[in-house]
Design an enzyme around this catalytic site. Sequence first.
Site: not given
Ligand SMILES: *Cc1c(COP(=O)(O)O)cnc(C)c1O
Length: 389
Positions: A203, A155, A328, A183, A205, A241
């Site tokens: 993830s 990332n 982060c 990623q 988002h 839920t």
């Molecule tokens: C963004 C990211 C995460 C965390 O994902 P969240 O859904 O925001 O908790 C974990 N690992 C990598 C490689 C990421 O880029």
Amino acid sequence: MPERLIYLDNAATTRVDPRVVESMLPYFSEKYGNAASQYYELGRQARAALDTSREQLARLISALPEEIYFTSGATESDNWVIMGSVLGGNAKKKHIISLPTEHHAILEPLEWLKKNGYGDYTLLPVDKTGKVDPDDLKKAIRPDTALVTIMHSNNEIGTIQDIPALAAIAHEAGVPFHTDATQSVGKIAVDAKALGVDSLSLSAHKFHGPKGIGALYLKKGTRMGVFMHGGGQENNRRAGTSNVSGAVGMGCAADIASEYIADAPRQRQLTEDIWVGLANAIPKIYRNGHPEDRIPNLLSVCVEGAEGEAILGYLDMSGLQVSSGSACTSGSLEPSHVLLACGVPVELAHGSIRISISHETSLEDASFLVKTMPGAVERLRTMSVTWKG
Ligand SMILES: *Cc1c(COP(=O)(O)O)cnc(C)c1O
């Protein structure tokens, strides 16, 4: 305020696709049932929506719908695999192998297990491009190794690991293999079967879906301890839920991800052009990560004699939304653990800038960055007491 904001931090999060927003809205206002309530229509609607999004997500990563477990995001998926492998598995196997360049969602649970006496871990070295040598993995596997977890792409620097080769080595020794593909999913083709992994985190988002929803792919037949205890959701493996609207949005994003993936060659060229432009205009600038084996949308650089955060301040005044590394850890004064693991000197690691684009990034956006950043670096260097040109 600048006239226009140019968003170049898509590794931190992405804009939710308007079609994704549209798909989610009915699940707040009209179709608000609990997917576990199957005796009436609203509950059945919610369940049907969950089933559909599970199929959509499965299709994106070439998995089966029953291999997809919804979570609150990749942090939870990573924690689940690590805790579930050590606390819920074979009592004699407590050792995990990973990389020093992993996301904190991997490194922190590993450290927690060790600190509290539940397990142990080994971090393999990486070369200056961030790549791990498969031979080092072979040597590090012990009789008590419970899991190997190695990220698909990084990332901060974008380096892609040779997951099929690494997974094969783990499997030869009978050790399950997990990859954090957060990623990569939705940016390049990710095929869970072809990768040969037992589990995979993602993830929504990070690929134009909503925040607060993600998934863990668990290959059929994979042993995994329960992490979230409570109700019987997700086939009794993840209680809570169901986030129906989130799952619907993630499913929609998965469905349209082929459009983003089709744009990858353009993004690869654009990040390459940004690098050439910056390298021509800024002396003593260095590129991080692997020049070939990388995700197409990310460029990481280090500049000598200027703090990354200070450069970001200048760029922000021009409307450029850029990061110095991982979202982060930004805000902390520690240099990136990823860059340090790649052997970047501490001083230089303080001058890191991560540019991550998307299908929405235009040539004009990229040109504006290339025009603006050299001036910012020059001004900071003029003020620096250590910069010697
Ligand atoms: C963004 C990211 C995460 C965390 O994902 P969240 O859904 O925001 O908790 C974990 N690992 C990598 C490689 C990421 O880029």
